[in-house]
Design an enzyme around this catalytic site. Sequence first.
Site, short mmCIF file in Angstrom:
data_model
loop_
_atom_site.label_atom_id
_atom_site.label_comp_id
_atom_site.label_asym_id
_atom_site.label_seq_id
_atom_site.Cartn_x
_atom_site.Cartn_y
_atom_site.Cartn_z
CD GLU A 153 -5.23 1.95 -3.08
OE1 GLU A 153 -6.42 2.06 -2.74
OE2 GLU A 153 -4.30 1.84 -2.27
CG HIS A 155 -1.93 1.08 1.21
ND1 HIS A 155 -1.64 2.35 1.64
CD2 HIS A 155 -3.20 1.11 0.76
CE1 HIS A 155 -2.71 3.11 1.47
NE2 HIS A 155 -3.67 2.38 0.93
P1 PGA Z 1 -9.30 6.42 0.39
O1 PGA Z 1 -8.12 5.34 0.59
O2 PGA Z 1 -10.48 5.67 -0.16
O3 PGA Z 1 -9.54 6.97 1.76
O4 PGA Z 1 -8.80 7.44 -0.57
C1 PGA Z 1 -7.92 4.32 -0.33
C2 PGA Z 1 -6.78 3.42 0.11
O5 PGA Z 1 -5.81 3.93 0.69
O6 PGA Z 1 -6.81 2.20 -0.11
#
Ligand code: PGA
Length: 256
Positions: free
Chosen positions: A167, A95
């Site tokens: 992401e 992540h």
């Molecule tokens: P968020 O986070 O939906 O709060 O933007 C997504 C993540 O970090 O997986």
Amino acid sequence: MRKPFICGNWKMNLDRASAVTLAQATAKTAARLKGVDVGVCPPAPYLEAVAAAANGSPLIVGAQNMYFEPSGAFTGEVAGPMLKDLGCACVILGHSERRHVFGETDDLVSKKVKAALGFGLVPILCVGELLEEREAGRTEAVVRRHVTKGLEGLAKAQAEQVVIAYEPVWAIGTGRTATPQQAQEVHAFIRGLLADLYDPRTAEAVRIQYGGSVKPDNSRDLMSQADIDGALVGGASLKADTFAAIVTEGAKAKGL
Ligand code: PGA
């Protein structure tokens, strides 16, 4: 066909009682929308309680991180077999907060992905560029490196089981979502890369989630995109109704 997978990442939030209440409510959402895999990744100390709350429902429970060694002198770390023991089916790896706050490298993430598969856990491999990398036109180079290194040494049959979460770091927790077109572009790039690394059949099998400020009002548009197979949801997964709405909208986008 790829079964959509929408997973909540609770990060370092909630307490034991609210984690259990949220898991119970989310288990109902999972039972109502069986065409979608619905998961939650609570903080490690609450995994056992959340797994108990999910027991008997289709709700998938996952962890937010693990170490690659099965046991040993690694103070403060959590091992894959321990996660299995607690009822986890998947684990988020690489992540952006692990990479950028805790300094995890591609090499470490790669070892974790391989180890997770060996322990029988589905890795959710997170990839994505920083704002300055996007602005410098380096999005594809960064995502290529994250995916290629993350899957290094995996056979086709292993790679197929990995879930990739795209992401963009600038969209995480900022309220600034990638447009469905921006997200689809990178998802299609990742699928093409998987076809190059493996073959088109493997590329078609891998589920690619989008993550970064997913909300009920953008879930349907994002998940309507051909290569977006689900979502990894942070902040909006902490409220049962909001997360249920994201899952409901995502299911509609896929005609479920
Ligand atoms: P968020 O986070 O939906 O709060 O933007 C997504 C993540 O970090 O997986």
